[in-house]
Design a protein around this motif. Structure first.
Motif, PDB file in Angstrom:
ATOM      1  N   PHE A  55     -64.273  18.313 -28.412  1.00 34.11           N
ATOM      2  CA  PHE A  55     -64.010  19.017 -29.670  1.00 34.11           C
ATOM      3  C   PHE A  55     -62.908  20.053 -29.496  1.00 34.11           C
ATOM      4  O   PHE A  55     -62.005  20.180 -30.344  1.00 34.11           O
ATOM      5  CB  PHE A  55     -65.306  19.683 -30.143  1.00 34.11           C
ATOM      6  N   GLN A  56     -62.910  20.763 -28.374  1.00 32.67           N
ATOM      7  CA  GLN A  56     -61.898  21.780 -28.131  1.00 32.67           C
ATOM      8  C   GLN A  56     -60.530  21.158 -27.876  1.00 32.67           C
ATOM      9  O   GLN A  56     -59.501  21.669 -28.343  1.00 32.67           O
ATOM     10  CB  GLN A  56     -62.310  22.659 -26.942  1.00 32.67           C
ATOM     11  N   VAL A  57     -60.490  20.042 -27.148  1.00 32.44           N
ATOM     12  CA  VAL A  57     -59.217  19.353 -26.900  1.00 32.44           C
ATOM     13  C   VAL A  57     -58.619  18.831 -28.200  1.00 32.44           C
ATOM     14  O   VAL A  57     -57.397  18.899 -28.421  1.00 32.44           O
ATOM     15  CB  VAL A  57     -59.415  18.218 -25.880  1.00 32.44           C
ATOM     16  N   ALA A  58     -59.462  18.330 -29.103  1.00 26.76           N
ATOM     17  CA  ALA A  58     -58.965  17.826 -30.388  1.00 26.76           C
ATOM     18  C   ALA A  58     -58.365  18.953 -31.226  1.00 26.76           C
ATOM     19  O   ALA A  58     -57.276  18.811 -31.803  1.00 26.76           O
ATOM     20  CB  ALA A  58     -60.092  17.140 -31.146  1.00 26.76           C
ATOM     21  N   LEU A  59     -59.057  20.096 -31.289  1.00 24.58           N
ATOM     22  CA  LEU A  59     -58.530  21.220 -32.065  1.00 24.58           C
ATOM     23  C   LEU A  59     -57.232  21.756 -31.457  1.00 24.58           C
ATOM     24  O   LEU A  59     -56.266  22.063 -32.182  1.00 24.58           O
ATOM     25  CB  LEU A  59     -59.566  22.337 -32.148  1.00 24.58           C
ATOM     26  N   THR A  60     -57.186  21.863 -30.133  1.00 26.60           N
ATOM     27  CA  THR A  60     -55.964  22.355 -29.500  1.00 26.60           C
ATOM     28  C   THR A  60     -54.829  21.355 -29.649  1.00 26.60           C
ATOM     29  O   THR A  60     -53.658  21.746 -29.718  1.00 26.60           O
ATOM     30  CB  THR A  60     -56.231  22.652 -28.019  1.00 26.60           C
ATOM     31  N   GLY A  61     -55.156  20.055 -29.708  1.00 24.09           N
ATOM     32  CA  GLY A  61     -54.118  19.063 -29.971  1.00 24.09           C
ATOM     33  C   GLY A  61     -53.477  19.252 -31.337  1.00 24.09           C
ATOM     34  O   GLY A  61     -52.258  19.150 -31.485  1.00 24.09           O
ATOM     35  N   LEU A  62     -54.304  19.545 -32.343  1.00 25.80           N
ATOM     36  CA  LEU A  62     -53.746  19.857 -33.666  1.00 25.80           C
ATOM     37  C   LEU A  62     -52.870  21.103 -33.621  1.00 25.80           C
ATOM     38  O   LEU A  62     -51.818  21.168 -34.272  1.00 25.80           O
ATOM     39  CB  LEU A  62     -54.878  20.060 -34.671  1.00 25.80           C
ATOM     40  N   LEU A  63     -53.295  22.091 -32.836  1.00 25.66           N
ATOM     41  CA  LEU A  63     -52.487  23.299 -32.701  1.00 25.66           C
ATOM     42  C   LEU A  63     -51.153  22.995 -32.022  1.00 25.66           C
ATOM     43  O   LEU A  63     -50.105  23.515 -32.421  1.00 25.66           O
ATOM     44  CB  LEU A  63     -53.263  24.355 -31.905  1.00 25.66           C
ATOM     45  N   ASN A  64     -51.157  22.150 -30.997  1.00 23.45           N
ATOM     46  CA  ASN A  64     -49.915  21.776 -30.318  1.00 23.45           C
ATOM     47  C   ASN A  64     -48.970  21.024 -31.251  1.00 23.45           C
ATOM     48  O   ASN A  64     -47.749  21.192 -31.172  1.00 23.45           O
ATOM     49  CB  ASN A  64     -50.235  20.920 -29.089  1.00 23.45           C
ATOM     50  N   VAL A  65     -49.531  20.199 -32.124  1.00 20.88           N
ATOM     51  CA  VAL A  65     -48.688  19.499 -33.100  1.00 20.88           C
ATOM     52  C   VAL A  65     -47.999  20.495 -34.023  1.00 20.88           C
ATOM     53  O   VAL A  65     -46.789  20.383 -34.317  1.00 20.88           O
ATOM     54  CB  VAL A  65     -49.527  18.488 -33.908  1.00 20.88           C
ATOM     55  N   SER A  66     -48.735  21.488 -34.498  1.00 23.65           N
ATOM     56  CA  SER A  66     -48.136  22.495 -35.383  1.00 23.65           C
ATOM     57  C   SER A  66     -47.081  23.325 -34.658  1.00 23.65           C
ATOM     58  O   SER A  66     -46.068  23.706 -35.250  1.00 23.65           O
ATOM     59  CB  SER A  66     -49.226  23.401 -35.948  1.00 23.65           C
ATOM     60  N   ILE A  67     -47.304  23.586 -33.357  1.00 27.62           N
ATOM     61  CA  ILE A  67     -46.316  24.364 -32.596  1.00 27.62           C
ATOM     62  C   ILE A  67     -45.021  23.578 -32.418  1.00 27.62           C
ATOM     63  O   ILE A  67     -43.915  24.118 -32.564  1.00 27.62           O
ATOM     64  CB  ILE A  67     -46.901  24.773 -31.233  1.00 27.62           C
ATOM     65  N   THR A  68     -45.122  22.285 -32.117  1.00 27.11           N
ATOM     66  CA  THR A  68     -43.922  21.473 -31.932  1.00 27.11           C
ATOM     67  C   THR A  68     -43.155  21.248 -33.229  1.00 27.11           C
ATOM     68  O   THR A  68     -41.948  20.981 -33.193  1.00 27.11           O
ATOM     69  CB  THR A  68     -44.284  20.113 -31.323  1.00 27.11           C
ATOM     70  N   LEU A  69     -43.826  21.368 -34.369  1.00 26.73           N
ATOM     71  CA  LEU A  69     -43.147  21.190 -35.655  1.00 26.73           C
ATOM     72  C   LEU A  69     -42.513  22.469 -36.177  1.00 26.73           C
ATOM     73  O   LEU A  69     -41.878  22.447 -37.235  1.00 26.73           O
ATOM     74  CB  LEU A  69     -44.131  20.656 -36.704  1.00 26.73           C
ATOM     75  N   GLU A  70     -42.691  23.588 -35.467  1.00 23.80           N
ATOM     76  CA  GLU A  70     -42.101  24.841 -35.926  1.00 23.80           C
ATOM     77  C   GLU A  70     -40.576  24.763 -35.942  1.00 23.80           C
ATOM     78  O   GLU A  70     -39.933  25.247 -36.862  1.00 23.80           O
ATOM     79  CB  GLU A  70     -42.558  25.999 -35.034  1.00 23.80           C
ATOM     80  N   ASP A  71     -39.993  24.190 -34.897  1.00 25.47           N
ATOM     81  CA  ASP A  71     -38.543  24.015 -34.833  1.00 25.47           C
ATOM     82  C   ASP A  71     -38.262  22.519 -34.885  1.00 25.47           C
ATOM     83  O   ASP A  71     -38.361  21.823 -33.871  1.00 25.47           O
ATOM     84  CB  ASP A  71     -37.977  24.616 -33.547  1.00 25.47           C
ATOM     85  N   PRO A  72     -37.917  21.978 -36.044  1.00 28.66           N
ATOM     86  CA  PRO A  72     -37.769  20.517 -36.140  1.00 28.66           C
ATOM     87  C   PRO A  72     -36.513  19.976 -35.487  1.00 28.66           C
ATOM     88  O   PRO A  72     -36.372  18.753 -35.360  1.00 28.66           O
ATOM     89  CB  PRO A  72     -37.732  20.277 -37.660  1.00 28.66           C
ATOM     90  N   PHE A  73     -35.577  20.842 -35.030  1.00 25.97           N
ATOM     91  CA  PHE A  73     -34.299  20.368 -34.511  1.00 25.97           C
ATOM     92  C   PHE A  73     -34.167  20.483 -33.001  1.00 25.97           C
ATOM     93  O   PHE A  73     -33.124  20.116 -32.456  1.00 25.97           O
ATOM     94  CB  PHE A  73     -33.143  21.148 -35.154  1.00 25.97           C
ATOM     95  N   ASP A  74     -35.160  21.028 -32.291  1.00 25.23           N
ATOM     96  CA  ASP A  74     -34.987  21.253 -30.860  1.00 25.23           C
ATOM     97  C   ASP A  74     -35.200  19.994 -30.031  1.00 25.23           C
ATOM     98  O   ASP A  74     -34.930  19.992 -28.823  1.00 25.23           O
ATOM     99  CB  ASP A  74     -35.932  22.354 -30.373  1.00 25.23           C
ATOM    100  N   ASN A  75     -35.706  18.921 -30.632  1.00 26.47           N
ATOM    101  CA  ASN A  75     -35.904  17.635 -29.956  1.00 26.47           C
ATOM    102  C   ASN A  75     -36.842  17.777 -28.751  1.00 26.47           C
ATOM    103  O   ASN A  75     -36.663  17.116 -27.725  1.00 26.47           O
ATOM    104  CB  ASN A  75     -34.561  17.046 -29.499  1.00 26.47           C
ATOM    105  N   VAL A  76     -37.842  18.648 -28.867  1.00 28.68           N
ATOM    106  CA  VAL A  76     -38.838  18.839 -27.817  1.00 28.68           C
ATOM    107  C   VAL A  76     -40.129  18.111 -28.155  1.00 28.68           C
ATOM    108  O   VAL A  76     -40.730  17.455 -27.307  1.00 28.68           O
ATOM    109  CB  VAL A  76     -39.101  20.338 -27.586  1.00 28.68           C
ATOM    110  N   GLY A  77     -40.576  18.213 -29.403  1.00 33.43           N
ATOM    111  CA  GLY A  77     -41.795  17.537 -29.817  1.00 33.43           C
ATOM    112  C   GLY A  77     -41.604  16.040 -29.996  1.00 33.43           C
ATOM    113  O   GLY A  77     -40.477  15.505 -29.979  1.00 33.43           O
TER     114      GLY A  77
END
Length: 381
Positions: A288-310
């Motif tokens: 359950f914790q890994v799933a929630l943190t995975g959603l958080l990681n997705v939101s972090i990678t979408l903060e800068d849509p042009f850095d080509n990191v996510g």
């Protein structure tokens, strides 16, 4: 002649299609195997979007589960309504990701407008009849040379815009995924100076295109309008690059998922361990914790849509390459740099070099003035 009937689809109106042939059964079997393969591959993609933040949040969750399980005899175990927790935390998290996803799609739309607008200007400049003061047939060669020089200037202006966009959008902004603390101000000022230099380069290229459009006959107004729209859309992309989601929302999401949820769910996992088994509570809480943190990681990678990191970022060079390819296809970008037509281009290059040196001095003076302003602002802080 047999009249063709109007197209009509029952499948588009909700009627399923059943293919009872052997080929249909083979396609159904291959589709089932592909679905099975995608189920297994989803585990790899799910693990690939995890980060060190997942490890730290899992450690906090494990400590919380062990602590409440050890003291469950003292009344620290309690059933918690998972439905309320999902409505309070999980659904807002999904809505937050949906907001970031819409911003990414909006950036893709703006980037398509920039690419199509630049391609339209390149095609328009390549076919337009530039104004010239020749009246005799003997001046046709001079008119052709003038046209080649103007197309070369247009090509260099377009390449200046694409290079400025590459220098501005591709570098990542650390404050889009991290929180700036003491010692980061100088780095943020340097990013601001580099960004303003890239924006000046973009603005200079658009101004050159605007000046060249004044030499067109009938398409001047339309081309200037397209250049203005390009400037507006590029400025929108710059704002989307520089300003992300509010820091308060990002801090609340991280605090809830990484700290509050593991501690708040501790009595519930102790209740599960008391009624079932500790192993069940341990593995379910970790998943359950890994799933929630995975959603958080997705939101972090979408903060800068042009850095080509996510995994779902925007690689802006793919869009800019089509513009550069269209410029190079004209054949004037390289020719106006490498050829010398009757000594006129050499003198023009010398004048252009002097102007460039003058412009370089002006940019250096502007940068030095900006640095002085930054230094004064730092001293005031």
């Amino acid at each position: 002649m047999r009249q063709k009937s109007a197209p009509f689809s029952t499948h588009a109106r909700g009627v399923p299609l059943f293919d009872r042939s052997f080929a249909g059964a083979q396609r159904g079997l291959s589709t089932a195997l592909l679905d099975l393969r995608d189920m297994g591959s989803s585990i790899f993609w799910f693990l690939s979007m995890q980060s060190w933040l997942t490890l730290w949040s899992c450690i906090i969750n494990i400590v919380s589960v062990v602590f409440y399980n050890y003291y469950q005899s003292k009344g620290l175990s309690a059933p918690v309504d998972l439905t309320i927790i999902e409505f309070v935390v999980v659904l807002p998290m999904i809505g937050f990701i949906w907001m970031l996803h819409n911003r990414r799609n909006q950036c893709l739309d703006w980037l398509s407008e920039v690419k199509c607008g630049m391609l339209y200007l390149i095609r328009s400049f390549s076919v337009v009849d530039f104004e010239d003061d020749y009246d005799h047939e003997g001046q046709d060669d001079q008119h052709g040379d003038t046209r080649a020089v103007l197309l070369g200037s247009m090509s260099r202006a377009c390449m200046r815009v694409t290079l400025g966009m590459h220098n501005y959008f591709l570098p990542s902004r650390f404050y889009s995924t991290r929180y700036p603390y003491l010692g980061y101000k100088s780095a943020m000022y340097q990013i601001a100076l580099d960004g303003s230099q890239s924006q000046r380069q973009i603005r200079k290229g658009l101004e050159e295109l605007d000046m060249l459009s004044l030499q067109c006959n009938e398409q001047t107004v339309e081309m200037r309008r397209h250049i203005f729209n390009l400037h507006v859309v590029i400025d929108k992309l710059c704002n989307a690059k520089e300003f992300g989601s509010p820091q308060g929302i990002r801090a609340m999401v991280r605090c809830y998922i990484c700290l509050i949820i593991p501690v708040f769910f501790g009595p519930y996992w102790a209740f599960i361990s008391e009624n079932a088994d500790f192993a069940v509570a341990f593995f379910v809480s970790s998943a359950f914790q890994v799933a929630l943190t995975g959603l958080l990681n997705v939101s972090i990678t979408l903060e800068d849509p042009f850095d080509n990191v996510g995994l779902c970022g925007i690689f802006i060079d793919e869009q800019l390459y089509e513009i550069e390819h269209a410029v190079q296809a004209l054949g004037h970008y390289r020719s106006t740099q490498d050829t010398d037509m009757n000594g006129e281009e050499s003198r023009g290059d010398e004048d252009g070099q002097q102007q460039q040196e003058g412009g370089g001095r002006e940019e250096q003076e502007e940068d030095s003035s900006r640095q002085r302003v930054v230094r004064v602002a730092t001293d005031n802080v």
